[in-house]
Design an enzyme around this catalytic site. Structure first.
Site, PDB file in Angstrom:
ATOM      1  CB  VAL A   1      -8.480   3.227  -2.895  1.00 31.18           C
ATOM      2  CG1 VAL A   1      -9.551   2.361  -2.437  1.00 31.18           C
ATOM      3  CG2 VAL A   1      -7.199   2.498  -3.696  1.00 31.18           C
TER       4      VAL A   1
ATOM      5  CE1 TYR B   1      -4.287  -1.142  -0.415  1.00 33.61           C
ATOM      6  CE2 TYR B   1      -3.248  -3.051   0.764  1.00 33.61           C
ATOM      7  CZ  TYR B   1      -4.263  -2.666   0.157  1.00 33.61           C
ATOM      8  OH  TYR B   1      -5.186  -3.243  -0.424  1.00 33.61           O
TER       9      TYR B   1
ATOM     10  CG  HIS C   1     -13.940  -0.322  -3.324  1.00 39.18           C
ATOM     11  ND1 HIS C   1     -13.741  -0.939  -4.503  1.00 39.18           N
ATOM     12  CD2 HIS C   1     -15.235  -0.987  -3.119  1.00 39.18           C
ATOM     13  CE1 HIS C   1     -14.652  -1.566  -5.097  1.00 39.18           C
ATOM     14  NE2 HIS C   1     -15.653  -1.764  -4.305  1.00 39.18           N
TER      15      HIS C   1
HETATM   16  P1  OAD Z   1     -10.704  -2.465 -13.754  1.00 39.21           P
HETATM   17  O1  OAD Z   1      -9.296  -2.662 -13.940  1.00 39.21           O
HETATM   18  O2  OAD Z   1     -11.669  -3.818 -13.419  1.00 39.21           O
HETATM   19  O3  OAD Z   1     -11.358  -1.991 -14.892  1.00 39.21           O
HETATM   20  C1  OAD Z   1     -10.816  -0.731 -15.585  1.00 39.21           C
HETATM   21  C2  OAD Z   1     -12.052  -0.211 -16.607  1.00 39.21           C
HETATM   22  O4  OAD Z   1     -11.549   1.146 -17.194  1.00 39.21           O
HETATM   23  C3  OAD Z   1     -12.025  -1.379 -17.747  1.00 39.21           C
HETATM   24  O5  OAD Z   1     -13.381  -1.482 -17.999  1.00 39.21           O
HETATM   25  C4  OAD Z   1     -11.262  -0.376 -18.892  1.00 39.21           C
HETATM   26  O6  OAD Z   1     -11.634  -0.627 -20.368  1.00 39.21           O
HETATM   27  C5  OAD Z   1     -11.429   0.875 -18.574  1.00 39.21           C
HETATM   28  N1  OAD Z   1     -10.704   1.848 -19.062  1.00 39.21           N
HETATM   29  C6  OAD Z   1      -9.282   1.787 -19.085  1.00 39.21           C
HETATM   30  N2  OAD Z   1      -8.796   2.936 -19.856  1.00 39.21           N
HETATM   31  C7  OAD Z   1      -9.776   3.852 -19.771  1.00 39.21           C
HETATM   32  C8  OAD Z   1      -9.882   5.406 -20.048  1.00 39.21           C
HETATM   33  N3  OAD Z   1      -8.838   5.964 -20.229  1.00 39.21           N
HETATM   34  N4  OAD Z   1     -11.072   5.772 -19.818  1.00 39.21           N
HETATM   35  C9  OAD Z   1     -12.120   5.212 -19.334  1.00 39.21           C
HETATM   36  N5  OAD Z   1     -11.889   3.793 -18.880  1.00 39.21           N
HETATM   37  C10 OAD Z   1     -10.796   3.514 -19.149  1.00 39.21           C
HETATM   38  O7  OAD Z   1     -10.999  -1.476 -12.539  1.00 39.21           O
HETATM   39  P2  OAD Z   1     -12.322  -1.265 -11.563  1.00 39.21           P
HETATM   40  O8  OAD Z   1     -13.582  -1.483 -12.479  1.00 39.21           O
HETATM   41  O9  OAD Z   1     -12.296   0.063 -10.993  1.00 39.21           O
HETATM   42  O10 OAD Z   1     -11.386  -3.172  -5.490  1.00 39.21           O
HETATM   43  O11 OAD Z   1     -12.161  -2.289 -10.460  1.00 39.21           O
HETATM   44  C11 OAD Z   1     -13.121  -2.539  -9.469  1.00 39.21           C
HETATM   45  C12 OAD Z   1     -12.344  -2.845  -8.282  1.00 39.21           C
HETATM   46  O12 OAD Z   1     -11.520  -4.086  -8.261  1.00 39.21           O
HETATM   47  C13 OAD Z   1     -11.526  -2.105  -7.687  1.00 39.21           C
HETATM   48  O13 OAD Z   1     -11.986  -0.833  -7.210  1.00 39.21           O
HETATM   49  C14 OAD Z   1     -10.424  -2.739  -6.836  1.00 39.21           C
HETATM   50  C15 OAD Z   1     -10.432  -3.945  -7.820  1.00 39.21           C
HETATM   51  O14 OAD Z   1     -10.019  -5.204  -7.121  1.00 39.21           O
HETATM   52  C16 OAD Z   1     -10.949  -3.006  -4.515  1.00 39.21           C
HETATM   53  O15 OAD Z   1      -9.648  -2.470  -4.270  1.00 39.21           O
HETATM   54  C17 OAD Z   1     -11.703  -3.275  -3.479  1.00 39.21           C
END
Ligand code: OAD
Length: 251
Positions: free
Chosen positions: A103, A67, A119
């Site tokens: 976060v 972290y 989160h």
């Molecule tokens: P992900 O890494 O799962 O997904 C990221 C998303 O952002 C994907 O759908 C990409 O296509 C999209 N993306 C990439 N570049 C982009 C850009 N420039 N503009 C817009 N979109 C873009 O991340 P999260 O969905 O945030 O949990 O993941 C959810 C949770 O999983 C996180 O909060 C974390 C993780 O485990 C915890 O830490 C509890």
């Protein structure tokens, strides 16, 4: 795509109670790694070793090291045009709730006043014994921080298998149910309960607009899907929806 963004701008300009759910993609152009895509953290690291209560029980030093590494990474990044556009929306719309799974604290640094952090926050530590929290000020050394009563503190983030903070989840739920427009930006929408919020909003009458360069599990539900980078699409969308508003002039 043109009709898409124009249609979305019409919805945004007419919205009375809007909400947005953001994920790692909104910070991608700031240089913060996402989790699942190319270069994603969960491609290089095993979540079970670093982001679960079991991992922390086994090796708290290792978890803190991870972290702290992420804190340093984010501290060197700046909010991007997507964060700034969302902070503007808060001033332009009669009611706007920003809900984030991130976060990294970049929404607040961009000027969003009170984002709902589902989160937790990378820069905050929490004592599991007495609930004391402390926000990092950069003066922290290595090792495990301790609360005033001397108990070890953990990162104040949600790990796999844990419940979300109750108050944040309640605010997010209320905003989703009340929304007439719900934006979903930069999330793979795979992690629940966050990913349930857009569906809940839509079932409660909101129009759903997705902004993501890739298709996601939510794309099939979205009323409008805007394919592209958040830092390009969001500022253009806000400009189209509020052509009269000038930066700094909306009070
Ligand atoms: P992900 O890494 O799962 O997904 C990221 C998303 O952002 C994907 O759908 C990409 O296509 C999209 N993306 C990439 N570049 C982009 C850009 N420039 N503009 C817009 N979109 C873009 O991340 P999260 O969905 O945030 O949990 O993941 C959810 C949770 O999983 C996180 O909060 C974390 C993780 O485990 C915890 O830490 C509890």
């Amino acid at each position: 795509m043109k009709e898409g963004i124009e249609g979305a701008a019409r919805l945004l300009g007419a919205a009375r109670r809007a909400a947005a759910l953001t994920g790692a993609g909104v910070s991608a152009e700031s240089g913060v790694p996402t989790f699942r895509g190319e270069g994603g953290l969960w491609r290089r690291y095993r979540a079970e070793d670093l982001a679960t209560p079991g991992a922390y029980a086994r090796d708290p030093e290792l978890v803190w090291e991870w972290y702290r590494h992420r804190r340093r990474l984010v501290a060197a990044c700046e909010p991007n045009a997507a964060h700034l556009a969302l902070a503007r929306l808060e001033r332009l719309l009669p009611s706007f709730t920003l809900i984030t799974q991130n976060v990294d604290g970049l929404h607040a640094r961009a000027g969003s006043r009170d984002p709902v952090e589902l989160h937790g926050n990378l820069f905050r530590a929490r004592c599991e014994s007495d609930g004391e929290t402390r926000t990092a000020d950069g003066s922290e050394g290595d090792g495990i921080p301790r609360c005033r009563a001397g108990h070890p503190m953990r990162p104040d983030v949600v790990w796999f298998g844990e419940m979300l903070p109750e108050e944040a989840l309640r605010r997010a739920h209320d905003a989703a149910v009340a929304a007439d427009l719900f934006l979903v930006v930069g999330t793979s929408a795979l992690v629940h309960p966050a990913a349930t919020l857009p569906v809940l909003a839509q079932q409660s009458g909101a129009r759903l607009v997705e902004i993501n360069p890739e298709e996601t599990g939510l794309s099939g539900y979205a009323d409008i899907s805007l394919r592209g980078k958040a830092a390009e699409i969001l500022p253009a969308l806000v400009e189209l929806a509020f052509p009269e508003a000038r930066e700094g002039g909306e009070g």
